[in-house]
Write a protein that holds these residues in place. Structure first.
Motif, short mmCIF file in Angstrom:
data_model
loop_
_atom_site.label_atom_id
_atom_site.label_comp_id
_atom_site.label_asym_id
_atom_site.label_seq_id
_atom_site.Cartn_x
_atom_site.Cartn_y
_atom_site.Cartn_z
N ARG A 120 79.31 66.84 57.28
CA ARG A 120 78.75 67.34 58.68
C ARG A 120 79.19 66.35 59.69
O ARG A 120 79.55 66.81 60.77
N ASP A 121 79.04 65.16 59.49
CA ASP A 121 79.02 64.00 60.63
C ASP A 121 80.69 63.54 60.86
O ASP A 121 80.96 63.57 61.79
N ALA A 122 81.06 62.80 59.62
CA ALA A 122 82.40 62.46 59.99
C ALA A 122 82.89 61.74 58.49
O ALA A 122 82.12 61.64 57.55
N TRP A 123 84.03 61.40 58.59
CA TRP A 123 84.57 60.85 57.66
C TRP A 123 84.35 59.12 57.85
O TRP A 123 84.66 58.92 58.95
N ARG A 124 83.64 58.46 56.85
CA ARG A 124 83.30 57.06 57.48
C ARG A 124 83.57 56.12 56.11
O ARG A 124 82.64 56.45 55.07
N ALA A 125 84.51 55.38 56.24
CA ALA A 125 84.78 54.35 55.32
C ALA A 125 83.56 53.47 55.05
O ALA A 125 83.06 52.70 55.95
N ALA A 126 82.84 53.68 53.85
CA ALA A 126 81.79 52.99 53.56
C ALA A 126 82.18 51.25 53.64
O ALA A 126 83.28 50.71 53.04
N THR A 127 81.06 50.61 54.13
CA THR A 127 81.56 49.13 54.15
C THR A 127 80.94 48.27 53.18
O THR A 127 79.71 48.41 52.49
N PRO A 128 81.68 47.48 52.23
CA PRO A 128 81.24 47.04 51.24
C PRO A 128 80.04 45.59 51.52
O PRO A 128 80.32 45.13 52.74
N ARG A 129 79.39 45.25 50.64
CA ARG A 129 78.28 44.00 51.09
C ARG A 129 79.22 42.97 51.42
O ARG A 129 80.37 42.69 50.72
N ALA A 130 78.77 41.86 52.15
CA ALA A 130 79.51 40.91 52.46
C ALA A 130 79.75 39.82 51.32
O ALA A 130 80.87 39.29 50.91
N GLU A 131 78.70 39.72 50.37
CA GLU A 131 78.87 39.00 49.18
C GLU A 131 78.90 39.84 48.02
O GLU A 131 78.32 40.50 47.55
N PRO A 132 80.23 39.91 47.17
CA PRO A 132 80.42 40.70 46.14
C PRO A 132 79.49 40.40 45.33
O PRO A 132 79.11 39.34 44.66
N ALA A 133 79.08 41.38 44.36
CA ALA A 133 78.08 41.22 43.35
C ALA A 133 78.48 42.62 42.32
O ALA A 133 78.84 43.52 42.68
N SER A 134 77.96 42.19 41.05
CA SER A 134 78.48 43.49 40.01
C SER A 134 77.08 43.54 39.35
O SER A 134 76.17 42.89 38.75
N ALA A 135 77.26 44.80 38.66
CA ALA A 135 76.32 45.28 37.55
C ALA A 135 76.93 46.16 36.58
O ALA A 135 78.09 46.60 36.74
N GLY A 136 76.44 46.16 35.40
CA GLY A 136 77.08 47.00 34.18
C GLY A 136 76.20 48.12 34.01
O GLY A 136 74.91 47.95 34.21
N TYR A 137 76.62 48.99 33.13
CA TYR A 137 75.81 50.00 32.56
C TYR A 137 75.41 49.92 31.09
O TYR A 137 76.29 49.48 30.45
N LEU A 138 74.14 49.91 30.76
CA LEU A 138 73.66 49.63 29.58
C LEU A 138 73.06 50.75 28.85
O LEU A 138 72.16 51.28 29.34
N THR A 139 73.56 50.90 27.44
CA THR A 139 73.00 52.13 26.74
C THR A 139 72.35 51.48 25.44
O THR A 139 71.54 52.22 24.95
N GLY A 140 72.61 50.55 25.18
CA GLY A 140 72.40 49.99 23.88
C GLY A 140 73.60 50.19 22.91
O GLY A 140 73.24 49.61 21.62
N GLY A 141 74.42 51.16 22.81
CA GLY A 141 75.54 51.32 21.96
C GLY A 141 76.65 50.21 21.87
O GLY A 141 76.42 49.12 22.90
N ILE A 142 77.55 50.33 20.95
CA ILE A 142 78.51 49.29 20.99
C ILE A 142 79.27 48.98 22.28
O ILE A 142 79.66 47.86 22.51
N ASP A 143 79.79 50.02 22.87
CA ASP A 143 80.75 49.86 23.78
C ASP A 143 79.94 48.99 25.20
O ASP A 143 80.44 48.03 25.64
N SER A 144 78.54 49.41 25.32
CA SER A 144 77.98 48.69 26.15
C SER A 144 77.60 47.26 26.10
O SER A 144 77.34 46.30 26.94
N LEU A 145 77.25 47.07 24.80
CA LEU A 145 76.84 45.56 24.08
C LEU A 145 78.07 44.75 24.41
O LEU A 145 78.00 43.60 24.96
N HIS A 146 79.07 45.42 24.04
CA HIS A 146 80.58 44.36 24.18
C HIS A 146 80.70 44.40 25.49
O HIS A 146 80.99 43.21 26.22
#
Lengths: 418, 412
Positions: free
Chosen positions: B105-131
């Motif tokens: 409705r408003d516009a196309w607007r490129a989202a701006t990343p945070r100034a300091e990069p930071a990361s998170a992961g997805y945890l399910t407790g399964g093999i793939d996420s534990l690894h």
């Protein structure tokens, strides 16, 4: 394969980073591999072997090396990505060429990206890379970190950098002319990189199917003191993806923790890209798709080879006349003469789109000729990959009869033509 | 489809970020979709329209919606990614309709990343996420922008329509204990995110084969002020990619100019991931792999195909002694014979034959090989690609089904 002895060599004209590869399982001579830039860009070059490791890993696998050992450290993200890429390539092309083990003598060490993100793009002057820039300019304000700032142009990508043939010299002259003009129009800083990475294996089939994104990514890593991301423009769209040397699953695997490799543009078919470039006069004037030559005319494109004709057809007559082609008129006879080339499936995919656009423009004769070309490409593709009953017969002949049928057929044909 | 009423307010599990989805071209009732974030995550979260578009796109594609009109601005990189997702899914499932247009409705607007990069992961407790988490800790030191600070735990996707029910809440509570212990062992903060996204379409096959990545990842756009990158472990390795809801062609495409999404560890087979976790005994003791977890007194039922396969993977990697989240760890050839290898998972079983034989369990290896052969044979028969299929097609196309009729008369 061993990769070692990273060194920096400076002359009045260039700053070069070089390393040596030595084969362990394949009977080939050691080679010095290198990439160089103008002295002013010397600080952009890294002092890690990561960049050369990308190219070396793919070539090592192609020649059956059981491992790639990097004498130094390797970025852990890149090491994991190279191992994944090797398995993916093995799956796609030949399980008989298993993935080499990726090792580094001093273990892994994460790399840190430059403090200020800076986005780069590989620019060849072709439709895909011009579109990648156009799309980027459409999406991002100039101050956004993802807004492209550097255009990396490779000498040594299509022809070896030492190739002094008139065709190679003309190709590089046209590339410089096209990319310099486009970079100025798009407010990009051009970075001309000269490299011999292609000489590691110059087979064109290998280059196209397995290697070209690895070679580009190698160069991107070598520049990772300056750029934090490198965009490789997609050649295929999402609906027509194939196992190919640049692919949206493969290319990002060549990323490291200091440099992200993006494969961009799969959402847009070639016709859509042509439409966007047609609406940007400076881009249209710089469009260079042709690898034939030498062209004596001063144009960027011959206008007669399959790639030129395909591009002219996608642009449409008005835009085609505004672009830099020796010839722009399309006739059914011209389309009937076109070769289906080394990769007939690509010709079939690209021209299938064009059939529709010819029809939409009311050019029914050209549409019919394009359809014939698509059919020829399908037949050539089936032949090449031994599909259908003829393919089955050829496979049986080769496997059980030692190609006796093929030889008889050739003898008969040569007698008939004599 | 229209997405409107984007709002923030109190929710059952924290602060709720919600919107209303109204279908335009398919006869489906409007649905409110939401994520509940805990106090820590909600502090700098933002009700970003990108999250809702990313969540609704694949269901809209499935149900033939021609557009997605959304209240607010949308990132053009996300829109291009969603077009690519549409193209990929259409190439996998050719009966899928055209890709819906995104109409902000408003516009196309490129989202701006945070100034300091930071990361998170997805945890399910399964093999793939534990690894994923343990390799992240090994590869990146504290302070590196790729080092995870949070473990995102998505809840609610297993309970479509009952995400807030007492039953679901009790299940969350049981799963939270081992997940908190794993997060503590890795040195990250567990961040539960509860959602009802499966109300957009609760079909299980659709969820697994097309929607999984979007359902897990779309909510991360709410957190783009906190993280510039989120990562999840690959389900299928690069050497055997199949059309699946979480896929390296799909997942990164749900990102935006502010949020990169990484689909990690494509180079490793599942059994290799287990082997790399050999020293991580605290994690292996808390492993959650069961599709029905928490199941009974233990977290994992120990009887379903996934549980048995995981136990065989642990046996093959020499870590079975650490499998403490199963009621029993004994697997026999008889156990394998009683299983059904579904969803093309015979690939995973195939990767176990050599390692399990090398561990001296030739009985299991032989049972797995027999089961794989039977599974492939059965599938070929069902799909009509074996010799019986050729006869059936010939009978149907040329003989008008006469052989089939005769067979039925004789043997019915």
């Amino acid at each position: 394969m061993r990769l070692f002895d990273l060194r920096r060599e400076e002359t009045a004209d260039a700053v070069r980073v070089a390393a040596t590869i030595a084969w362990e399982d394949s009977d080939r001579r050691p080679r010095k591999i290198w990439a160089e830039v103008a002295p002013a860009l010397g600080p952009a070059l890294t002092e890690e072997l990561d960049g050369f490791a990308v190219a070396a890993a793919v070539v090592a696998q192609h020649h059956g090396e059981r491992r790639l050992i990097v004498e130094g450290t390797l970025c852990p993200r890149l090491a994991e990505g190279l191992a994944a890429a090797a398995r993916l390539l093995a799956r796609w092309f030949s399980a008989a060429l298993p993935a080499p083990v990726i090792e580094s003598s001093r273990g892994t060490a994460p790399r840190f990206p430059p403090p200020v993100p800076r986005a780069g793009v590989f620019l060849s002057g072709g439709l895909d890379s011009l579109f990648a820039v156009a799309h980027n300019r459409d999406r991002y304000p100039r101050e956004h970190p993802a807004s492209l700032r550097d255009a990396v142009v490779l000498e040594g990508y299509i022809f070896e950098p030492t190739d002094d043939s008139p065709r190679a010299r003309d190709y590089w002259r046209r590339t410089q002319k096209a990319t310099t003009a486009f970079a100025a129009a798009a407010d990009l800083h051009p970075i001309f990189v000269r490299t011999n990475l292609r000489v590691l294996e110059d087979d064109i089939g290998f280059f196209c199917a397995k290697y070209h994104a690895a070679m580009l990514s190698s160069v991107a890593h070598l520049l990772s003191r300056r750029i934090s991301s490198a965009t490789i423009a997609a050649g295929l769209d999402a609906a027509n993806l194939r196992a190919w040397g640049s692919h949206p699953v493969l290319d990002p695997l060549y990323s490291g923790s200091a440099l992200a490799v993006f494969h961009e543009g799969i959402e847009t078919p070639r016709i859509g890209k042509a439409g966007r470039i047609a609406a940007w006069p400076e881009a249209l004037a710089s469009l260079m798709v042709c690898t034939r030559g030498p062209l004596g005319s001063g144009s960027l494109n011959c206008g007669r080879c399959e790639k030129c004709v395909r591009t002219l057809a996608a642009l449409g007559p008005t835009a085609a006349r505004a672009a830099s082609f020796d010839e722009t008129d399309l006739t059914p006879a011209l389309l009937r003469k076109l070769s289906t080339g080394l990769h007939p499936w690509a010709v079939a995919d690209f021209w299938s789109e064009i059939v529709e656009s010819f029809r939409a423009r009311g050019q029914s004769e050209l549409a019919s000729a394009a359809e014939e070309l698509v059919s020829r490409a399908h037949v050539a593709d089936a032949w090449r990959f031994h599909r259908g009953w003829k393919g089955m017969l050829r496979r049986l002949d080769r496997r059980f009869l030692g190609s006796a049928l093929l030889q008889s057929s050739r003898r008969l044909r040569s007698r008939r033509s004599a | 489809m229209r997405i409107g009423g984007i709002r923030t307010g109190p929710g059952t599990f924290g602060t709720r970020f919600a919107a209303t989805v109204v279908w335009e071209d398919s006869h489906r009732p409007p649905v409110e979709i939401w994520w509940d974030l805990d106090e820590d995550l909600a502090a700098d979260a933002f009700p970003d329209p990108n999250a809702f578009v990313a969540a609704a796109f694949v269901p809209a594609l499935r149900h033939g919606e021609r557009r997605i009109a959304v209240e607010g601005a949308v990132c053009p990189l996300l829109a291009a990614g969603l077009e690519a997702v549409g193209g990929v899914i259409r190439s996998w499932h050719p009966a899928t309709g055209p890709v819906p247009r995104i109409e902000p409705r408003d516009a196309w607007r490129a989202a701006t990343p945070r100034a300091e990069p930071a990361s998170a992961g997805y945890l399910t407790g399964g093999i793939d996420s534990l690894h994923l988490f343990y390799s992240n800790r090994e590869d990146f030191p504290a302070g590196h922008p790729a080092r995870f600070s949070h473990a995102l735990w998505i809840r609610g996707l297993d309970y479509p329509g009952a995400e807030e029910s007492p039953w679901a809440v009790s299940q969350y509570a049981r799963l939270e204990i081992p997940l908190r212990e794993i997060a503590a062992d890795v040195g990250v903060r567990l961040a539960p995110i509860t959602t009802n996204l499966r109300r957009l379409d609760d079909d299980l096959a659709f969820f697994a084969h097309r929607f999984l990545g979007a359902a897990l990842l779309s909510g991360a756009h709410l957190l783009a002020g906190r993280f510039s990158t989120v990562a999840l472990g690959s389900s299928w390795p690069g050497e055997h990619l199949v059309p699946w809801g979480s896929h390296p062609l799909l997942d990164p495409s749900y990102g935006s100019a502010a949020l990169a999404i990484r689909h990690e560890a494509l180079g490793l087979r599942r059994v290799e991931k287990v082997a790399r976790l050999r020293e991580r005994t605290a994690a292996l003791a808390r492993l959650i792999c069961c599709g029905n977890a928490p199941a009974g007194a233990s977290i994992n039922c120990g009887r379903c195909t996934k549980c048995v396969r995981t136990l065989v993977e642990m046996e093959a990697s020499g870590v079975l002694e650490h499998a403490r989240s199963f009621p029993s760890v004994r697997v026999t050839a008889e156990t394998i014979r009683g299983l059904e290898f579904d969803n093309g998972t015979e690939y995973f079983w195939g990767t176990l034959v050599d390692p399990i034989r090398a561990r001296g369990r030739g009985d299991l290896a032989s049972a797995i090989e027999r089961k794989i052969r039977a599974t492939i044979h059965h599938r070929q028969r069902v799909e009509g690609v074996d010799w019986t299929g050729a006869i059936r097609r010939f009978d149907r196309d040329v003989l008008g089904g006469r052989i089939k009729k005769l067979y039925r008369r004789l043997f019915a």
